[in-house]
Design a protein around this motif. Structure first.
Motif, mmCIF file in Angstrom:
data_model
loop_
_atom_site.group_PDB
_atom_site.id
_atom_site.type_symbol
_atom_site.label_atom_id
_atom_site.label_comp_id
_atom_site.label_asym_id
_atom_site.label_seq_id
_atom_site.Cartn_x
_atom_site.Cartn_y
_atom_site.Cartn_z
ATOM 1 N N LEU A 1 3.521 -16.028 -14.511
ATOM 2 C CA LEU A 1 2.688 -15.864 -13.322
ATOM 3 C C LEU A 1 3.430 -16.442 -12.127
ATOM 4 O O LEU A 1 4.125 -17.452 -12.253
ATOM 5 N N LEU A 2 3.275 -15.833 -10.980
ATOM 6 C CA LEU A 2 3.954 -16.276 -9.769
ATOM 7 C C LEU A 2 2.947 -16.454 -8.644
ATOM 8 O O LEU A 2 2.146 -15.560 -8.373
ATOM 9 N N ALA A 3 2.988 -17.607 -7.998
ATOM 10 C CA ALA A 3 2.157 -17.866 -6.815
ATOM 11 C C ALA A 3 3.049 -17.805 -5.587
ATOM 12 O O ALA A 3 4.165 -18.335 -5.592
ATOM 13 N N LYS A 4 2.543 -17.147 -4.533
ATOM 14 C CA LYS A 4 3.308 -17.002 -3.300
ATOM 15 C C LYS A 4 2.519 -17.531 -2.111
ATOM 16 O O LYS A 4 1.290 -17.511 -2.110
ATOM 17 N N CYS A 5 3.245 -17.949 -1.120
ATOM 18 C CA CYS A 5 2.680 -18.267 0.189
ATOM 19 C C CYS A 5 3.327 -17.268 1.136
ATOM 20 O O CYS A 5 4.521 -17.380 1.424
ATOM 21 N N GLY A 6 2.573 -16.265 1.531
ATOM 22 C CA GLY A 6 3.173 -15.147 2.251
ATOM 23 C C GLY A 6 4.070 -14.396 1.288
ATOM 24 O O GLY A 6 3.648 -13.986 0.219
ATOM 25 N N LYS A 7 5.330 -14.255 1.619
ATOM 26 C CA LYS A 7 6.276 -13.588 0.729
ATOM 27 C C LYS A 7 7.106 -14.566 -0.089
ATOM 28 O O LYS A 7 7.870 -14.162 -0.956
ATOM 29 N N ALA A 8 6.966 -15.849 0.193
ATOM 30 C CA ALA A 8 7.798 -16.864 -0.468
ATOM 31 C C ALA A 8 7.152 -17.365 -1.754
ATOM 32 O O ALA A 8 5.991 -17.795 -1.753
ATOM 33 N N PRO A 9 7.870 -17.346 -2.875
ATOM 34 C CA PRO A 9 7.339 -17.904 -4.122
ATOM 35 C C PRO A 9 7.276 -19.425 -4.023
ATOM 36 O O PRO A 9 8.217 -20.065 -3.543
ATOM 37 N N ILE A 10 6.125 -19.996 -4.450
ATOM 38 C CA ILE A 10 5.981 -21.456 -4.390
ATOM 39 C C ILE A 10 5.517 -22.053 -5.713
ATOM 40 O O ILE A 10 5.527 -23.275 -5.870
#
Length: 174
Positions: free
Chosen positions: A33-42
């Motif tokens: 699973l991947l969480a992003k802030c805008g387009k940036a992975p965080i």
């Protein structure tokens, strides 16, 4: 690749050995699973299906939030937890297991239904990890099939569960 980049920044930067952080389980019955802030992975989390049978067992592992994520890190953590739960329920998983070292993170998981397992903590690289468990079954209608020791053995690969990957390797020679 983005999940690996987040894990590298979060774990390798603090001195975790590469061979432990990136083990052979990254591509076996696993969803990242991947969480992003805008387009940036965080942030990222690995959901590994340990038992694909009725009721199933999943391990939520390798949770990583970038140290510089700030307040977005908390939102990423919540989003990853909710998505991991929805995905596990979709896959028919009855129990989720995990391990946690940080007391604040332990409190977070306990607020979301996890309980400490009745097993000794695991120790890796001189760090103590508490084993936790979440029951996704309705205890009124479905009795738990596995005790804490069975779940830890499944997590460590000590118990053979028939799943599709093993079936293919045993019956096709792949």
């Amino acid at each position: 690749m983005a999940c690996n980049a987040v894990r590298s920044a979060a774990f390798l930067a603090r001195g975790e050995p590469y061979f432990e952080e990136f083990d052979g389980n990254d591509l076996v019955s696993t969803t990242h699973l991947l969480a992003k802030c805008g387009k940036a992975p965080i942030g990222t989390m690995r959901v590994r299906i340990l038992n694909a049978g009725a009721g199933g067992i999943a391990a939520w592992e390798r949770l990583a939030i970038l140290p510089n994520a700030g307040r977005h890190g908390t939102k990423a953590l919540l989003g990853l937890a909710r998505t991991a739960r929805a995905y596990s329920e979709f896959k028919g998983v009855g129990s989720v297991v995990g391990a946690v070292e940080n007391p604040k993170l332990l409190k977070f998981w306990q607020k979301h239904g996890f309980e400490l397992m009745n097993v000794p903590p695991a120790v890796y690289n001189n760090v103590e990890y508490r084993q936790i468990r979440l029951n996704l079954r309705d205890p009124q209608t479905e009795p738990a099939e596995s005790d804490d020791y069975d779940l830890v053995e499944a997590l460590n690969g000590s118990v053979e569960y028939l799943d599709f990957d093993r079936y293919l390797s045993q019956h096709t020679g792949w």
